[in-house]
Design an enzyme around this catalytic site. Structure first.
Site, short mmCIF file in Angstrom:
data_model
loop_
_atom_site.label_atom_id
_atom_site.label_comp_id
_atom_site.label_asym_id
_atom_site.label_seq_id
_atom_site.Cartn_x
_atom_site.Cartn_y
_atom_site.Cartn_z
N ASP A 146 0.87 -1.18 0.00
CA ASP A 146 0.00 0.00 0.00
C ASP A 146 0.91 1.23 0.00
OD1 ASP A 146 0.87 0.35 2.60
OD2 ASP A 146 -1.09 0.20 3.54
N HIS A 147 0.33 2.42 0.22
CA HIS A 147 1.12 3.66 0.19
C HIS A 147 2.18 3.68 1.29
CE1 HIS A 147 -2.23 4.08 2.94
NE2 HIS A 147 -1.52 4.97 3.60
N ARG A 176 7.80 -33.26 11.27
CA ARG A 176 6.81 -32.87 12.29
C ARG A 176 6.13 -31.55 11.93
NH1 ARG A 176 11.70 -31.26 14.20
NH2 ARG A 176 11.84 -29.31 15.38
N HIS A 177 6.87 -30.71 11.19
CA HIS A 177 6.29 -29.41 10.80
C HIS A 177 5.17 -29.61 9.78
CE1 HIS A 177 9.49 -27.67 13.07
NE2 HIS A 177 10.41 -28.25 12.29
N ILE A 219 1.16 -5.53 9.40
CA ILE A 219 0.11 -6.25 10.12
C ILE A 219 -1.16 -6.38 9.27
CG2 ILE A 219 -1.39 -6.26 12.15
CD1 ILE A 219 0.86 -4.70 13.63
N GLY A 220 -1.60 -5.27 8.68
CA GLY A 220 -2.82 -5.31 7.87
C GLY A 220 -2.68 -6.28 6.71
N CYS A 249 3.29 -3.05 3.99
CA CYS A 249 2.47 -1.89 4.34
C CYS A 249 3.21 -1.13 5.44
CB CYS A 249 1.04 -2.29 4.72
SG CYS A 249 0.86 -3.33 6.18
N GLY A 250 2.51 -0.26 6.14
CA GLY A 250 3.21 0.53 7.16
C GLY A 250 3.77 -0.33 8.29
N THR A 251 2.92 -1.23 8.77
CA THR A 251 3.32 -2.12 9.87
C THR A 251 3.56 -3.56 9.43
OG1 THR A 251 1.02 -2.68 10.30
CG2 THR A 251 1.94 -0.80 11.52
N HIS A 278 9.83 -24.01 9.26
CA HIS A 278 8.82 -24.64 10.13
C HIS A 278 7.39 -24.44 9.64
CE1 HIS A 278 11.63 -24.56 13.92
NE2 HIS A 278 12.23 -25.02 12.83
#
Ligand code: RB5
Length: 148
Positions: free
Chosen positions: A8-9, A132-133, A69-70, A65-67, A98
């Site tokens: 994003d911006h 296992r993963h 997170i989004g 993006c900025g964080t 993993h």
């Protein structure tokens, strides 16, 4: 390997860094934007890009993006996507080995371009360890297949 990239911006500068890294590594990629200075909505970039990975058009994606997170929240709504928000090199290696993460997200307001490049380079070359993963990922896939 074919990689889709988008931002994003809030992530346009690191997106350019990632494009440069992919050029240097000789990895095929498509840049889905945004090449913007005005505000856009990260789901408009995360969701279509994640769908391109989920349907096999691309093997992996990197979303900024900025964080971070989004982009991560939105991408993980798409069935078959394992998006990882990573801001350190240890996690970059671990999430490939993993979690077999197929999307990497990072935040331009959190880390600088040098670390973002290093994280992306480790993530792009990391190999899933299976074993296992794979059992653990199988449980996530089974949940997706029975609850959505
Ligand atoms: C945009 O201002 C910002 O919210 C976005 O780039 C991202 O950080 C969201 O998670």
């Amino acid at each position: 390997m074919r990689v889709a990239i988008a931002s994003d911006h809030g992530g346009v500068n690191i997106l350019k860094e990632i494009a440069g890294l992919l050029d240097e590594l000789g990895i095929e990629y498509v840049d889905f934007g945004c090449d913007c200075t005005t505000s856009v909505d990260y789901p408009d970039y995360a969701l279509p890009t994640a769908e391109k990975v989920a349907n096999g058009e691309f093997d992996r994606a990197i979303l900024i993006c900025g964080t971070g997170i989004g982009m991560c929240i939105a991408a993980n709504k798409v069935k078959g996507i394992r998006a990882a928000l990573v801001h350190d090199t240890f996690s970059a290696k671990a999430t490939r080995e993993h979690n077999d993460s197929n999307i990497l997200t990072m935040g331009e307001r959190v880390i600088g371009p040098g670390l973002a490049r290093e994280i992306a380079a480790i993530w792009l070359t990391g190999e899933f360890q299976g074993g296992r993963h794979a059992n653990r990922i199988g449980k996530i896939t089974e949940y997706e297949n029975t609850h959505q």
